[in-house]
Design an enzyme around this catalytic site. Sequence first.
Site, PDB file in Angstrom:
ATOM      1  N   LEU A  67       1.017  -1.097  -0.019  1.00  0.00           N
ATOM      2  CA  LEU A  67      -0.048  -0.066   0.104  1.00  0.00           C
ATOM      3  C   LEU A  67       0.830   1.201  -0.199  1.00  0.00           C
ATOM      4  O   LEU A  67       0.610   2.291  -0.666  1.00  0.00           O
ATOM      5  CB  LEU A  67      -0.923  -0.150   1.200  1.00  0.00           C
ATOM      6  CG  LEU A  67      -1.897  -0.921   1.219  1.00  0.00           C
ATOM      7  CD1 LEU A  67      -2.799  -0.946   2.450  1.00  0.00           C
ATOM      8  CD2 LEU A  67      -3.066  -0.670   0.142  1.00  0.00           C
ATOM      9  N   GLY A  68       1.902   1.057   0.763  1.00  0.00           N
ATOM     10  CA  GLY A  68       2.879   2.403   0.785  1.00  0.00           C
ATOM     11  C   GLY A  68       4.348   2.085   1.436  1.00  0.00           C
ATOM     12  O   GLY A  68       4.218   0.937   2.232  1.00  0.00           O
ATOM     13  N   ARG A  69       5.117   2.981   0.977  1.00  0.00           N
ATOM     14  CA  ARG A  69       6.492   2.692   1.293  1.00  0.00           C
ATOM     15  C   ARG A  69       7.044   4.135   1.597  1.00  0.00           C
ATOM     16  O   ARG A  69       6.975   4.642   0.886  1.00  0.00           O
ATOM     17  CB  ARG A  69       7.216   1.773   0.055  1.00  0.00           C
ATOM     18  CG  ARG A  69       8.659   1.645   0.654  1.00  0.00           C
ATOM     19  CD  ARG A  69       9.232   0.726  -0.581  1.00  0.00           C
ATOM     20  NE  ARG A  69       8.742  -0.597  -0.840  1.00  0.00           N
ATOM     21  CZ  ARG A  69       8.475  -1.024  -1.929  1.00  0.00           C
ATOM     22  NH1 ARG A  69       8.055  -0.119  -2.877  1.00  0.00           N
ATOM     23  NH2 ARG A  69       8.142  -2.296  -1.735  1.00  0.00           N
ATOM     24  N   GLY A  70       7.481   3.940   2.824  1.00  0.00           N
ATOM     25  CA  GLY A  70       8.119   5.365   3.306  1.00  0.00           C
ATOM     26  C   GLY A  70       9.457   5.057   4.137  1.00  0.00           C
ATOM     27  O   GLY A  70      10.057   3.672   3.944  1.00  0.00           O
ATOM     28  N   GLY A  71      10.149   6.018   4.362  1.00  0.00           N
ATOM     29  CA  GLY A  71      11.434   5.955   5.048  1.00  0.00           C
ATOM     30  C   GLY A  71      11.209   5.149   6.270  1.00  0.00           C
ATOM     31  O   GLY A  71      12.134   4.550   6.755  1.00  0.00           O
TER      32      GLY A  71
ATOM     33  N   VAL B  61       3.776  -0.787   4.231  1.00  0.00           N
ATOM     34  CA  VAL B  61       2.648  -0.789   4.649  1.00  0.00           C
ATOM     35  C   VAL B  61       2.032  -1.971   3.530  1.00  0.00           C
ATOM     36  O   VAL B  61       2.096  -1.560   2.405  1.00  0.00           O
ATOM     37  CB  VAL B  61       1.476   0.203   4.845  1.00  0.00           C
ATOM     38  CG1 VAL B  61       0.206  -0.206   5.264  1.00  0.00           C
ATOM     39  CG2 VAL B  61       2.042   1.253   5.972  1.00  0.00           C
TER      40      VAL B  61
ATOM     41  N   LYS C 238       1.885  -2.934   8.982  1.00  0.00           N
ATOM     42  CA  LYS C 238       3.035  -1.901   8.858  1.00  0.00           C
ATOM     43  C   LYS C 238       4.241  -2.742   9.241  1.00  0.00           C
ATOM     44  O   LYS C 238       4.177  -3.212  10.428  1.00  0.00           O
ATOM     45  CB  LYS C 238       2.943  -0.645   9.444  1.00  0.00           C
ATOM     46  CG  LYS C 238       3.908   0.427   9.412  1.00  0.00           C
ATOM     47  CD  LYS C 238       3.672   1.669   9.776  1.00  0.00           C
ATOM     48  CE  LYS C 238       4.843   2.755   9.327  1.00  0.00           C
ATOM     49  NZ  LYS C 238       4.486   3.946   9.873  1.00  0.00           N
TER      50      LYS C 238
ATOM     51  N   ASP D  23       4.034  14.515  10.565  1.00  0.00           N
ATOM     52  CA  ASP D  23       4.078  14.418   9.216  1.00  0.00           C
ATOM     53  C   ASP D  23       2.828  14.452   8.614  1.00  0.00           C
ATOM     54  O   ASP D  23       2.456  13.695   7.991  1.00  0.00           O
ATOM     55  CB  ASP D  23       4.796  12.929   8.970  1.00  0.00           C
ATOM     56  CG  ASP D  23       5.155  12.758   7.469  1.00  0.00           C
ATOM     57  OD1 ASP D  23       5.272  13.854   7.020  1.00  0.00           O
ATOM     58  OD2 ASP D  23       5.522  11.580   6.954  1.00  0.00           O
TER      59      ASP D  23
END
Lengths: 247, 207
Positions: A53-57, A61, A76, A171
């Site tokens: 679903l998402g990828r961040g620093g 997820v 997550k 954030d």
Amino acid sequence: MATEAGRSPSLDPRLDALFGFDRDDEDWLRTVRDRRAEPSLGRVGPYELIEVLGRGGQGVVYRARQPGTGREVAIKRISAGLFASPESRARFEREIEAVATLDHPNIVAVYGAEVIDDQPLLVMQAIAGLPFDRWAALAGQRRPRREILGVFVLVCDAIQHAHQRGVIHRDIKPSNILVDSHGRPHVLDFGLARLERATPAAATLTQTGGFLGTPAYAAPEQLRGLVREIDVRSDVYALGAVLYEAL
Amino acid sequence: MPNSSLTTHVSLLSRLRDTSNHRAWSEFQHRYQELLGRYCRRRGLQAADAEDVVQTVFMNLSKSLPQFVYDPNRGRFRDYLYRCTKNALAEWSRRRNLRPEALDTSAVAAADDPADTTLWRDEWVAHHYRLAFERIRTDFDARNVEIFERNLNGESIAELARAYQVNEDAIYATRRRIRTRLQELIAAQVQEEDQIDGDGSRPKPVA
């Protein structure tokens, strides 16, 4: 005719062969189709992973299926997993601690925290929705201000709930606010959250990572890395930036 | 000819030599994340474990790329990336096996298998197709892209001609134009991939 002959002009014979451009159209299409096939994501413990679903620093997820109930959840997991630095692990554990204190209809619900293969996981409600900015500009026609403001007020209420429990998000940005098909916003990703009652060790943690956040929505004190000066006003600044952009 | 927009600017790898260029690193990660992740998953890793390995590759590259020494005998950037990924896989396996409950070495057992080189090469090809398709979606109008996607997914030329109420030559022409553009884009991408400081320099492989 040329279009049916099925061969493109050659650029580099070896490259052409590798990419299937030396074949006729039907064979070439089969090659492209084969290359595009997705390998399975597999599992994390008992959870069957469906998509990223998402990828961040801070983490990755996944949309996943819960064993037994078949319910879809969002999982997550910390970036780098086994290789994660002690600081990253501590930050993730702080996120778990932060969200555990929150219970609000406009903050993504957390079902629990687990440790699988020595890795902490956060299991959350899977939200089907659009990021706030895309929702506000749906189909290229900006929604009426009244509607945007109505949803935004709910977001403010959610952030106030967090502030009252000593949690600063740090954030806030459109992609961390999903609006579902009923027009309900859900604030997510407390990966950079700070607890007002942080222990000395946790306070140090927030000071060693340099700038964390998203520059376009970060308050000046956050951009300058003045960690001690970041408080609820930094979140209010980010909310203002999100609203300004949406209107 | 290769697409000039992909070849005339300073190559991504050259920009990566400046460790403070966060935008370049972000672009690099965005570009290669999927290739590395898919390769690891094809090697039998769960997606979450693949993420671990990919992060390690990026961490190692952030240290090695800024100090590369040009050595034309060492192979292309894709070979270098392949070796970095295999090393990270081996490291992942070593760490994992330190835990008594996890003694699975199957994921790295195939490291020297020629089939593994083929697997990497196939994923590298898929990677360049993905990048080129991103450009196709902006270079062509949505209708032509849709026609091509449907053809790619198995619908025949005749079916598409009926669906879009055009003659079959028009469908062939769309396919031909997109194929030619893909070929150009991929040639430019591959050329750029091997450029560091514009001279085709490459980093030395990691040990």
